[in-house]
Design an enzyme around this catalytic site. Structure first.
Site, mmCIF file in Angstrom:
data_model
loop_
_atom_site.group_PDB
_atom_site.id
_atom_site.type_symbol
_atom_site.label_atom_id
_atom_site.label_comp_id
_atom_site.label_asym_id
_atom_site.label_seq_id
_atom_site.Cartn_x
_atom_site.Cartn_y
_atom_site.Cartn_z
ATOM 1 N N HIS A 1 0.863 -1.049 0.047
ATOM 2 C CA HIS A 1 0.048 0.062 0.095
ATOM 3 C C HIS A 1 1.145 1.115 0.043
ATOM 4 O O HIS A 1 1.838 1.351 0.299
ATOM 5 C CB HIS A 1 -0.800 -0.077 1.185
ATOM 6 C CG HIS A 1 -0.135 0.055 2.524
ATOM 7 N ND1 HIS A 1 0.488 1.097 3.147
ATOM 8 C CD2 HIS A 1 0.140 -1.001 3.421
ATOM 9 C CE1 HIS A 1 1.178 0.763 4.260
ATOM 10 N NE2 HIS A 1 0.919 -0.344 4.523
ATOM 11 N N GLU B 1 -2.442 -6.969 7.538
ATOM 12 C CA GLU B 1 -0.993 -6.936 7.876
ATOM 13 C C GLU B 1 -0.788 -7.860 9.011
ATOM 14 O O GLU B 1 -1.803 -8.235 9.522
ATOM 15 C CB GLU B 1 -0.435 -5.796 8.226
ATOM 16 C CG GLU B 1 0.893 -5.551 8.610
ATOM 17 C CD GLU B 1 2.026 -5.707 7.908
ATOM 18 O OE1 GLU B 1 2.123 -7.250 7.450
ATOM 19 O OE2 GLU B 1 2.845 -5.217 7.374
#
Length: 196
Positions: free
Chosen positions: A9, A83
């Site tokens: 990201h 994550e």
């Protein structure tokens, strides 16, 4: 052969502050959005079949920016692409961790997700994507640690010691049950003066 572009990201305020994000749901900052636009322009030079992303905002927003540029409206959100969970470490800087838990903080059980767990769930998502898109070209937007741990499992010979940069591209492909990495941590789209 299924080809996958693994994307970390764009940047967030916590990235700049060097705070552990883990599964805390932070948005992109303005630079992160600009990085995603540059990445989308690079990806638009090729043809893609689908986009998958972590359901955390920093990854899903990066994916939406890419999708808008590519004309792919459906983003497949998968929580397995989140994550690595950081437990008590989330939201802290290295300095704060040293002050709170001492120099050996990384050896303590602070509720962090185990490396192998990230490898297993990341690999499972990619194997599912291959089944859904045989011979396809797919973009996967996720997070640095889980992507590196996934690569550790799928392409064990790959040197993953370098952390993934924001909006970097790592290209992997599965051909006859063997994963190969064709490109690792490439972010030339952020600096047009560098050669690819």
């Amino acid at each position: 052969m299924t080809q996958i572009a693994l994307i970390r990201h764009g940047s967030t305020a916590w990235n700049k502050e060097k705070r552990s994000q883990g599964q805390t749901d932070n948005p992109l900052d303005q630079e992160g959005r600009e990085q995603a636009v540059l990445l989308a322009a690079r990806l638009a030079e090729e043809s893609w079949d689908a986009i998958y992303a972590s359901d955390l905002e920093r990854a899903s927003e990066t994916a939406r920016i890419i999708g808008d540029r590519l004309g792919i409206q459906e983003i497949h959100l998968d929580p397995r692409l989140r994550e690595m969970g950081g437990g008590q470490v989330e939201g802290t800087t290295e300095e704060e961790r040293l002050a709170k838990w001492g120099a050996d903080w990384s050896t303590l059980d602070l509720g962090r997700e185990l490396v192998d767990a990230g490898t297993v769930r990341g690999s499972a998502v990619l194997e599912d994507i291959v089944r859904q898109h045989p011979d396809g070209r797919v973009i996967v937007v996720s997070h640095g640690a889980v992507l590196r741990n996934t690569l550790r499992g799928l392409v064990p010979e790959l040197d993953i010691s370098v952390k993934l940069s924001n909006t970097s591209i790592t290209r992997i492909a599965k051909n006859e049950n063997v994963w190969q990495c064709e490109l690792y941590n490439c972010s030339v789209h952020l600096d047009s003066s560098r050669e690819s």
